[in-house]
Motif scaffolding. Structure first.
Motif, PDB file in Angstrom:
ATOM      1  N   ALA A  47       0.770  -1.221  -0.296  1.00  0.00           N
ATOM      2  CA  ALA A  47       0.035   0.214  -0.064  1.00  0.00           C
ATOM      3  C   ALA A  47       0.711   1.217   0.104  1.00  0.00           C
ATOM      4  O   ALA A  47       2.041   1.129   0.424  1.00  0.00           O
ATOM      5  CB  ALA A  47      -1.026   0.047   1.166  1.00  0.00           C
ATOM      6  N   ARG A  48       0.304   2.316  -0.262  1.00  0.00           N
ATOM      7  CA  ARG A  48       1.085   3.693  -0.344  1.00  0.00           C
ATOM      8  C   ARG A  48       0.583   4.234   0.792  1.00  0.00           C
ATOM      9  O   ARG A  48      -0.579   4.460   1.016  1.00  0.00           O
ATOM     10  CB  ARG A  48       0.632   4.553  -1.654  1.00  0.00           C
ATOM     11  N   ALA A  49       1.665   4.681   1.749  1.00  0.00           N
ATOM     12  CA  ALA A  49       1.297   5.380   3.061  1.00  0.00           C
ATOM     13  C   ALA A  49       1.504   6.752   2.961  1.00  0.00           C
ATOM     14  O   ALA A  49       2.419   7.266   2.431  1.00  0.00           O
ATOM     15  CB  ALA A  49       2.085   4.527   4.016  1.00  0.00           C
ATOM     16  N   ARG A  50       0.400   7.780   3.142  1.00  0.00           N
ATOM     17  CA  ARG A  50       0.612   9.242   3.116  1.00  0.00           C
ATOM     18  C   ARG A  50       0.580   9.646   4.728  1.00  0.00           C
ATOM     19  O   ARG A  50      -0.285   9.148   5.312  1.00  0.00           O
ATOM     20  CB  ARG A  50      -0.627   9.500   2.419  1.00  0.00           C
ATOM     21  N   LEU A  51       1.624  10.040   4.891  1.00  0.00           N
ATOM     22  CA  LEU A  51       1.837  10.720   6.405  1.00  0.00           C
ATOM     23  C   LEU A  51       0.762  11.612   6.734  1.00  0.00           C
ATOM     24  O   LEU A  51       0.518  12.809   6.074  1.00  0.00           O
ATOM     25  CB  LEU A  51       3.172  11.369   6.700  1.00  0.00           C
ATOM     26  N   ASP A  52       0.000  11.301   7.889  1.00  0.00           N
ATOM     27  CA  ASP A  52      -1.109  12.085   8.347  1.00  0.00           C
ATOM     28  C   ASP A  52      -0.510  13.311   8.769  1.00  0.00           C
ATOM     29  O   ASP A  52       0.451  13.431   9.602  1.00  0.00           O
ATOM     30  CB  ASP A  52      -1.891  11.380   9.444  1.00  0.00           C
ATOM     31  N   GLY A  53      -1.200  14.621   8.576  1.00  0.00           N
ATOM     32  CA  GLY A  53      -1.115  15.851   9.392  1.00  0.00           C
ATOM     33  C   GLY A  53       0.302  16.788   8.811  1.00  0.00           C
ATOM     34  O   GLY A  53       0.767  17.721   9.375  1.00  0.00           O
ATOM     35  N   ILE A  54       0.855  16.263   7.808  1.00  0.00           N
ATOM     36  CA  ILE A  54       2.076  16.844   7.105  1.00  0.00           C
ATOM     37  C   ILE A  54       1.920  16.914   5.783  1.00  0.00           C
ATOM     38  O   ILE A  54       1.135  16.323   4.847  1.00  0.00           O
ATOM     39  CB  ILE A  54       3.494  16.151   7.404  1.00  0.00           C
ATOM     40  N   ASP A  55       2.503  17.922   5.228  1.00  0.00           N
ATOM     41  CA  ASP A  55       2.261  18.230   3.596  1.00  0.00           C
ATOM     42  C   ASP A  55       3.760  18.806   3.152  1.00  0.00           C
ATOM     43  O   ASP A  55       4.207  19.713   3.607  1.00  0.00           O
ATOM     44  CB  ASP A  55       1.473  19.398   3.282  1.00  0.00           C
ATOM     45  N   ALA A  56       4.482  17.751   2.717  1.00  0.00           N
ATOM     46  CA  ALA A  56       5.997  17.844   2.285  1.00  0.00           C
ATOM     47  C   ALA A  56       5.938  18.583   0.696  1.00  0.00           C
ATOM     48  O   ALA A  56       5.063  18.391   0.046  1.00  0.00           O
ATOM     49  CB  ALA A  56       6.798  16.755   2.306  1.00  0.00           C
ATOM     50  N   LEU A  57       6.990  19.443   0.517  1.00  0.00           N
ATOM     51  CA  LEU A  57       7.123  20.103  -0.660  1.00  0.00           C
ATOM     52  C   LEU A  57       7.245  19.120  -1.942  1.00  0.00           C
ATOM     53  O   LEU A  57       7.930  17.801  -1.490  1.00  0.00           O
ATOM     54  CB  LEU A  57       8.471  20.884  -0.860  1.00  0.00           C
ATOM     55  N   GLU A  58       6.557  19.384  -3.007  1.00  0.00           N
ATOM     56  CA  GLU A  58       6.439  18.325  -4.040  1.00  0.00           C
ATOM     57  C   GLU A  58       7.626  18.149  -4.600  1.00  0.00           C
ATOM     58  O   GLU A  58       8.403  19.169  -5.043  1.00  0.00           O
ATOM     59  CB  GLU A  58       5.077  19.078  -4.990  1.00  0.00           C
ATOM     60  N   THR A  59       7.893  16.849  -5.037  1.00  0.00           N
ATOM     61  CA  THR A  59       9.240  16.476  -5.780  1.00  0.00           C
ATOM     62  C   THR A  59       8.913  16.106  -7.033  1.00  0.00           C
ATOM     63  O   THR A  59       9.772  16.034  -7.928  1.00  0.00           O
ATOM     64  CB  THR A  59       9.868  15.500  -5.094  1.00  0.00           C
ATOM     65  N   HIS A  60       7.609  15.761  -7.262  1.00  0.00           N
ATOM     66  CA  HIS A  60       7.240  15.121  -8.538  1.00  0.00           C
ATOM     67  C   HIS A  60       5.688  15.070  -9.048  1.00  0.00           C
ATOM     68  O   HIS A  60       5.105  14.291  -9.016  1.00  0.00           O
ATOM     69  CB  HIS A  60       7.782  13.677  -9.032  1.00  0.00           C
ATOM     70  N   GLY A 165      -9.960  16.845   8.779  1.00  0.00           N
ATOM     71  CA  GLY A 165     -10.976  16.626   9.671  1.00  0.00           C
ATOM     72  C   GLY A 165     -10.664  15.452  10.744  1.00  0.00           C
ATOM     73  O   GLY A 165     -11.271  15.517  11.718  1.00  0.00           O
ATOM     74  N   LYS A 166     -10.368  14.378  10.212  1.00  0.00           N
ATOM     75  CA  LYS A 166     -10.313  13.181  10.965  1.00  0.00           C
ATOM     76  C   LYS A 166      -9.181  13.330  11.984  1.00  0.00           C
ATOM     77  O   LYS A 166      -9.397  12.265  13.008  1.00  0.00           O
ATOM     78  CB  LYS A 166     -10.110  12.012  10.056  1.00  0.00           C
ATOM     79  N   LEU A 167      -8.280  13.865  11.739  1.00  0.00           N
ATOM     80  CA  LEU A 167      -7.270  13.946  12.593  1.00  0.00           C
ATOM     81  C   LEU A 167      -7.617  14.438  14.158  1.00  0.00           C
ATOM     82  O   LEU A 167      -8.237  15.726  14.005  1.00  0.00           O
ATOM     83  CB  LEU A 167      -6.128  14.686  12.402  1.00  0.00           C
ATOM     84  N   PRO A 277      -0.591  27.934   8.008  1.00  0.00           N
ATOM     85  CA  PRO A 277      -1.055  26.420   7.645  1.00  0.00           C
ATOM     86  C   PRO A 277      -1.673  25.683   8.700  1.00  0.00           C
ATOM     87  O   PRO A 277      -2.651  25.059   8.866  1.00  0.00           O
ATOM     88  CB  PRO A 277       0.043  25.888   6.926  1.00  0.00           C
ATOM     89  N   GLU A 278      -1.146  25.839   9.827  1.00  0.00           N
ATOM     90  CA  GLU A 278      -1.623  25.122  11.276  1.00  0.00           C
ATOM     91  C   GLU A 278      -2.834  25.483  11.769  1.00  0.00           C
ATOM     92  O   GLU A 278      -3.464  25.000  12.309  1.00  0.00           O
ATOM     93  CB  GLU A 278      -0.556  25.126  12.313  1.00  0.00           C
ATOM     94  N   ASP A 279      -3.311  26.606  10.991  1.00  0.00           N
ATOM     95  CA  ASP A 279      -4.471  27.218  11.672  1.00  0.00           C
ATOM     96  C   ASP A 279      -5.881  26.862  10.741  1.00  0.00           C
ATOM     97  O   ASP A 279      -7.024  27.458  10.880  1.00  0.00           O
ATOM     98  CB  ASP A 279      -4.298  28.900  11.673  1.00  0.00           C
ATOM     99  N   THR A 280      -5.370  26.003   9.720  1.00  0.00           N
ATOM    100  CA  THR A 280      -6.491  25.359   8.889  1.00  0.00           C
ATOM    101  C   THR A 280      -6.734  23.986   8.807  1.00  0.00           C
ATOM    102  O   THR A 280      -5.752  23.334   9.153  1.00  0.00           O
ATOM    103  CB  THR A 280      -6.028  26.105   7.349  1.00  0.00           C
ATOM    104  N   VAL A 281      -8.048  23.615   8.687  1.00  0.00           N
ATOM    105  CA  VAL A 281      -8.281  22.105   8.551  1.00  0.00           C
ATOM    106  C   VAL A 281      -9.102  21.987   7.525  1.00  0.00           C
ATOM    107  O   VAL A 281     -10.363  22.561   7.479  1.00  0.00           O
ATOM    108  CB  VAL A 281      -8.958  21.771  10.151  1.00  0.00           C
ATOM    109  N   PHE A 282      -8.814  21.092   6.628  1.00  0.00           N
ATOM    110  CA  PHE A 282      -9.795  20.885   5.247  1.00  0.00           C
ATOM    111  C   PHE A 282     -10.432  19.509   5.457  1.00  0.00           C
ATOM    112  O   PHE A 282     -10.152  18.690   6.549  1.00  0.00           O
ATOM    113  CB  PHE A 282      -8.577  20.758   4.258  1.00  0.00           C
ATOM    114  N   ALA A 283     -11.527  19.385   5.158  1.00  0.00           N
ATOM    115  CA  ALA A 283     -12.370  18.591   4.886  1.00  0.00           C
ATOM    116  C   ALA A 283     -11.874  17.505   3.916  1.00  0.00           C
ATOM    117  O   ALA A 283     -11.585  17.702   3.011  1.00  0.00           O
ATOM    118  CB  ALA A 283     -13.662  19.008   4.438  1.00  0.00           C
ATOM    119  N   GLU A 284     -12.215  16.150   4.397  1.00  0.00           N
ATOM    120  CA  GLU A 284     -11.841  14.946   3.431  1.00  0.00           C
ATOM    121  C   GLU A 284     -12.696  15.112   2.136  1.00  0.00           C
ATOM    122  O   GLU A 284     -13.816  15.293   2.564  1.00  0.00           O
ATOM    123  CB  GLU A 284     -11.749  13.698   4.245  1.00  0.00           C
ATOM    124  N   ASN A 285     -11.908  15.077   0.882  1.00  0.00           N
ATOM    125  CA  ASN A 285     -12.780  15.063  -0.161  1.00  0.00           C
ATOM    126  C   ASN A 285     -13.210  13.499  -0.621  1.00  0.00           C
ATOM    127  O   ASN A 285     -12.733  12.578  -0.049  1.00  0.00           O
ATOM    128  CB  ASN A 285     -12.030  15.482  -1.243  1.00  0.00           C
TER     129      ASN A 285
END
Length: 285
Positions: A47-60, A165-167, A277-285
């Motif tokens: 499976a592909r694991a996506r780290l919860d709660g973080i957003d790293a700079l895009e590499t590709h 929102g789920k965090l 960024p830490e003051d915003t929470v997005f809804a899961e799409n």
């Protein structure tokens, strides 16, 4: 709120791990089958694991056009820091693809509530002694969160927070706190971050995006706009307004149906967000 504990190993050979995504092979091939409401896709046992709660700079990033990346210094550093934390050394790549590493796989565990819209496993990633038995539901507290790669990467300042929102609130507040500490200490990418600074990010078209350090979510929206609409910012507010980016600003307790109200454009080429960024929470799409 509880999370499912899944044991297994991280794998990197032949993959393109970045600062917030890696391949995970569960010990129990049916482990993710328990996540009925938010399924995780498993192909060839991994499976592909996506780290919860973080957003790293895009590499590709290439969802709407040719591959684009953010400034290499911090995208690459975040990716390397994640691999080091998870136990990989001497990682060699051709382009973004890993061709060798020592070891080629590393034991670990993750805690998850399920998959995202792309069926990636959204998770907290750990190594070493697991906090419980494989397949159990655990109540995740702040001390346990502090042992994860997610917490470590935000603490180093090499990634942005990316809250959904789920965090659980307690975990989100801890990650927000270490984000502010890293910013105030001038760690990692924060000295060059232009997301919310008064000067903002100078954006004149696609090529300029490789030179500015901004929130990856904003970067992705800009890339998609330039690919799908036009090579100027004139129509960017309308483009944002049409995207499903329901977001809550915690400090003001306001909800917006898109990023548009939180993004300012001045002088035709300067972009900035009005909420940290830490003051915003997005809804899961």
């Amino acid at each position: 709120m509880t999370m499912l504990l899944v044991l297994g190993e991280y794998r990197v050979i032949g993959t393109e791990p970045d600062g917030d995504t890696i391949t995970f092979l569960p010990t129990d091939p049916l482990a993710f089958g328990r996540l009925k409401d938010a399924p995780v896709e498993v192909k060839n046992g991994v499976a592909r694991a996506r780290l919860d709660g973080i957003d790293a700079l895009e590499t590709h990033y290439d969802r709407t056009g040719p591959r684009m990346r953010q400034p290499a210094e911090f995208g690459d550093k975040a990716a390397q820091e994640l691999l080091t934390f998870l136990g990989f050394g001497n990682v060699q790549r051709i382009g973004q693809r890993v061709v060798s590493a020592d070891p080629p796989q590393s034991p670990g565990w993750l805690l998850t509530q399920g998959g995202d819209a792309f069926k990636r496993c959204v998770a907290l990633l750990g190594t070493g002694t697991p906090p419980g038995a494989d397949g159990t539901e655990l109540q995740v507290d702040v001390p346990l969160l502090r042992t994860t790669a997610n917490h470590h990467l935000l603490k180093t300042g090499l990634v942005y927070p990316g809250f959904y929102g789920k965090l659980p609130r307690e975990l989100r507040e801890e990650l927000a706190a270490v984000t502010r500490q890293a910013r105030e200490a001038g760690l990692g990418l924060w000295p060059l971050d232009a997301t919310t600074t008064p000067a903002g990010a100078f954006v004149t078209g696609m090529a300029s995006l490789t030179e500015v350090v901004i929130l990856p979510k904003l970067f992705r929206r800009l890339v998609d706009h330039f690919n799908l609409v036009e090579q100027s910012l004139t129509g960017f507010p309308a483009y944002l307004a049409g995207k499903e980016d329901t977001v809550e600003v915690l400090s003001t307790r306001t909800k917006q149906l898109s990023l548009a109200p939180l993004v300012q454009i001045t002088d035709g080429s300067v972009v900035r967000m009005t909420a940290q960024p830490e003051d915003t929470v997005f809804a899961e799409n």
